[in-house]
Design a protein around this motif. Sequence first.
Motif, PDB file in Angstrom:
ATOM      1  N   PHE A  89       0.651  -1.203   0.008  1.00 58.61           N
ATOM      2  CA  PHE A  89      -0.635  -0.147   0.250  1.00 58.61           C
ATOM      3  C   PHE A  89       0.845   1.733  -0.258  1.00 58.61           C
ATOM      4  O   PHE A  89       0.878   2.446  -0.675  1.00 58.61           O
ATOM      5  CB  PHE A  89      -1.274   0.140   1.735  1.00 58.61           C
ATOM      6  N   ILE A  90       2.070   1.307   0.725  1.00 57.96           N
ATOM      7  CA  ILE A  90       2.368   2.282   0.682  1.00 57.96           C
ATOM      8  C   ILE A  90       3.553   2.360  -0.140  1.00 57.96           C
ATOM      9  O   ILE A  90       3.991   3.813  -0.455  1.00 57.96           O
ATOM     10  CB  ILE A  90       3.278   2.927   2.368  1.00 57.96           C
ATOM     11  N   SER A  91       3.702   1.329  -1.056  1.00 60.96           N
ATOM     12  CA  SER A  91       4.895   1.654  -2.468  1.00 60.96           C
ATOM     13  C   SER A  91       3.866   1.852  -3.505  1.00 60.96           C
ATOM     14  O   SER A  91       4.197   2.781  -4.357  1.00 60.96           O
ATOM     15  CB  SER A  91       5.468   0.099  -2.440  1.00 60.96           C
ATOM     16  N   LYS A  92       3.214   0.714  -3.983  1.00 58.44           N
ATOM     17  CA  LYS A  92       2.211   0.665  -4.586  1.00 58.44           C
ATOM     18  C   LYS A  92       1.906   2.475  -4.664  1.00 58.44           C
ATOM     19  O   LYS A  92       1.780   2.851  -6.044  1.00 58.44           O
ATOM     20  CB  LYS A  92       1.315   0.301  -5.063  1.00 58.44           C
ATOM     21  N   ASN A  93       1.283   2.985  -4.148  1.00 58.79           N
ATOM     22  CA  ASN A  93       0.360   4.218  -4.310  1.00 58.79           C
ATOM     23  C   ASN A  93       0.923   5.368  -4.138  1.00 58.79           C
ATOM     24  O   ASN A  93       0.405   6.701  -5.231  1.00 58.79           O
ATOM     25  CB  ASN A  93      -0.822   4.569  -2.589  1.00 58.79           C
ATOM     26  N   MET A  94       2.764   5.388  -3.810  1.00 59.01           N
ATOM     27  CA  MET A  94       3.611   6.970  -4.022  1.00 59.01           C
ATOM     28  C   MET A  94       3.996   6.422  -5.464  1.00 59.01           C
ATOM     29  O   MET A  94       3.774   7.978  -6.311  1.00 59.01           O
ATOM     30  CB  MET A  94       5.032   6.231  -2.740  1.00 59.01           C
ATOM     31  N   THR A  95       3.938   5.546  -6.328  1.00 63.24           N
ATOM     32  CA  THR A  95       4.020   5.238  -7.890  1.00 63.24           C
ATOM     33  C   THR A  95       2.811   6.150  -8.354  1.00 63.24           C
ATOM     34  O   THR A  95       2.990   6.996  -9.671  1.00 63.24           O
ATOM     35  CB  THR A  95       3.886   4.061  -8.569  1.00 63.24           C
ATOM     36  N   ILE A  96       1.604   5.317  -8.158  1.00 70.57           N
ATOM     37  CA  ILE A  96       0.538   5.688  -8.751  1.00 70.57           C
ATOM     38  C   ILE A  96       0.280   7.556  -8.845  1.00 70.57           C
ATOM     39  O   ILE A  96       0.241   8.240  -9.566  1.00 70.57           O
ATOM     40  CB  ILE A  96      -0.633   5.367  -8.516  1.00 70.57           C
ATOM     41  N   HIS A  97       0.401   7.900  -7.583  1.00 66.91           N
ATOM     42  CA  HIS A  97       0.748   9.513  -6.978  1.00 66.91           C
ATOM     43  C   HIS A  97       0.979  10.496  -7.542  1.00 66.91           C
ATOM     44  O   HIS A  97       0.912  11.763  -8.213  1.00 66.91           O
ATOM     45  CB  HIS A  97       0.368   9.444  -5.896  1.00 66.91           C
ATOM     46  N   GLY A  98       2.031   9.628  -8.267  1.00 64.82           N
ATOM     47  CA  GLY A  98       3.773  10.310  -8.857  1.00 64.82           C
ATOM     48  C   GLY A  98       3.530  10.262 -10.111  1.00 64.82           C
ATOM     49  O   GLY A  98       3.412  11.703 -10.499  1.00 64.82           O
ATOM     50  N   ALA A  99       2.822   9.244 -10.068  1.00 61.37           N
ATOM     51  CA  ALA A  99       2.513   9.334 -11.368  1.00 61.37           C
ATOM     52  C   ALA A  99       1.085  10.193 -11.943  1.00 61.37           C
ATOM     53  O   ALA A  99       1.262  10.807 -13.341  1.00 61.37           O
ATOM     54  CB  ALA A  99       1.428   8.133 -12.746  1.00 61.37           C
ATOM     55  N   VAL A 100      -0.072  10.512 -11.573  1.00 59.32           N
ATOM     56  CA  VAL A 100      -1.002  11.840 -11.595  1.00 59.32           C
ATOM     57  C   VAL A 100      -0.014  12.885 -11.359  1.00 59.32           C
ATOM     58  O   VAL A 100      -0.490  13.761 -12.203  1.00 59.32           O
ATOM     59  CB  VAL A 100      -1.853  11.975 -10.660  1.00 59.32           C
ATOM     60  N   GLU A 101       0.915  12.939 -10.341  1.00 63.60           N
ATOM     61  CA  GLU A 101       1.306  14.706 -10.738  1.00 63.60           C
ATOM     62  C   GLU A 101       2.064  15.435 -11.407  1.00 63.60           C
ATOM     63  O   GLU A 101       2.062  15.987 -11.448  1.00 63.60           O
ATOM     64  CB  GLU A 101       2.656  14.623  -9.240  1.00 63.60           C
ATOM     65  N   ALA A 102       2.829  13.774 -12.150  1.00 62.38           N
ATOM     66  CA  ALA A 102       3.555  13.981 -13.483  1.00 62.38           C
ATOM     67  C   ALA A 102       2.471  14.185 -14.548  1.00 62.38           C
ATOM     68  O   ALA A 102       2.882  14.217 -15.820  1.00 62.38           O
ATOM     69  CB  ALA A 102       4.342  12.522 -13.446  1.00 62.38           C
TER      70      ALA A 102
END
Lengths: 590, 86
Positions: A359-372
């Motif tokens: 949860f703490i790693s996958k969401n960081m990637t997805i959230h990063g994709a949204v921010e990018a």
Amino acid sequence: MTTDFLHPAAWFIASALVIPLLKGRTWWRWLLPLPAVGAFAGVVLAKAGTYGVASYLGQTLVLGRVDRLSLVFAHVFAIQAFIGILYSLHVEEKAHHVASMLYVAGSFGCTFAGDYLTLFVFWELMAVASTFLVWLRRNPVSTRAGFRYFLFHTLGGLFLLAGLLLRYRALGTFEFVPVSQAEANLYDYLVLIGFCVNAAVVPLHAWLPDAYPEATVPGAVFMCAFTTKTAVYVLARAFAGFDLLAVAGTVMAVYGVLYAAIENDARRILSYHIVSQVGYMVAGIGMGTEMTVNGAVSHAYAHILYKGLLFMGAGCLLHAAGTARLSSLGGLVGRLPWVMIFYMVGAVSISGMPFFNGFISKNMTIHGAVEAHRLVLAVFLEVAAVGTFLSVGIKLPYFAFWSKPESTIELARIPPNMYAAMAVAAGLCLAQGVYPRLLYALLPYPVHFEPYTGWTLLQAFMLLGFTGLGFYVMRTVIEPHPGRNLDFDRLYRLAGNGFVSMVCKPVSWLDDLWTEVYRSAGLRGLLRLAAGTRWFDKKGIDTVVDGSAYTVAGIGRASARVQTGNLQDYLAWAAVVGLAVCGLVWWWWG
Amino acid sequence: MASLGRWLDTTRKRHARVWRRVFFVLLAILLAANIAVRPHHSEYGYDAYPGFWAVFGLVVAVGMVVVMKKLVYPLINGPEDPPDDD
């Protein structure tokens, strides 16, 4: 090497050298976790810097480039090496331990390599050692799978080699440093292809679901951690920000879950989910922002722990029941309760359930994709998240442990060390989920991401809960059946066989031609020789030459019999006959 | 270990209906909570609406199973141990 850094690979290489010399059946196995403990201590105590600089054949080799990026990977590699060794502690076969030690050593070697030559040597060490982890299963299926695995990795290694040599010719250096997409040349892309083979980037991925399910039970636990994640490390090191990888990674993430949804073998389902999960990492690296690279690295870290745990759980099924095919299992929870509980910790971790490390790693990637502003990619990563929970989180455990009448297969005893290894991995998955700082503190960039808010919790539970509802609706449709699904490996085999016939056809044509020449020239020569000796015989030297005339005629008959249709026989006989003809010609005219 | 296994086995065989009800109630609670708890700023646009991720999860899961198992699987499935073509 200086006292500030003892290369972790040294521990494992030393162990691999010592293990074959040890006598006795059991006592030495208690020492096996030692190199992993030593490596972990070395990684924790290591200070950033450059160590182990050596000069070889006029080249500068850097064995120990120690920085935050290499340390975070080495950190989890050391932990997983410990878990894998603990899981394989009951294995009596020394070759298995040697192979796994060398494999882990290769992975550490790549992680700290500061130049492409060092990287290449350790890269190939990994390929060779891991092949033995497949072969040591010792059945015909795994032997064939091992050969396919090895051939494909050799091909990947050749791409890497071609790339690094061309790069050396152009730049005059083997230094292993980041490349920007704008300045990338052909040789960079060749290196990239070599890395992508090991990262199982679609369509170069099919070796993974082909070989991993055929590896030994503990061998697969090692393999699922090191090959693809070492590739993720080298991609993060050299190719961060390559947009191609952002798309390729997202394709991997979705492709893997689609195949896993229709697979039957538990370890093949998990293998497809390696492709999928590594897809998140490749995508994160491809997007190349600090948050997505952090996400990719943290996901690699978390993935090594939970995927190892899942492979340990599926390995327990295979060890106990003799099969990991879901169509042959069912209702095993009563007999293997702890296997199910540990497996489920891995399953909810990979699915990104709150309070577990996925949860703490996958969401960081997805959230990063949204921010990018990569919304389309982010949506597909969410689709993959749904597919992950569907197959690994529900389908696999449901059909192995829960559904259907209880499987009547007699279960072999699972050694306690296998349970202990799963307990360690499960504890770490949970600990990191509850205390994200344990993981975030190790990442290469500062973390500006708060995984736990009311909304992210609700979103995650809704996504998982209603995926569960989807499974409930479709539970009769998704039931696994025996069978193997067509994937790119069939294409590799076609290409491989095409190549073999490309080489063999001209050779066998030459062989046919040679046979023809031999028939018309050599055999006729022999017959003429026989006629000559008969004429000589008629002249009256019966007693001397009779025997040799029969022998020569006999050779003619025997050589007609050796046309067996085997290419090897043809080649061997062609060589023998060629020599003989040359000899005869020399004797005749000489 | 034996008693844990026995309890889980009993749950598996006898209490399926209870667990199913608990599951549906939890899903309803999640939906209800989504009316109150919303994202601060929506990331995808549609996720501002309550129940978006519920619909997303359900539709993707069902769609994935239908497409893969009903359409793709019959096309690409073969024997478990394909004969080697070498």
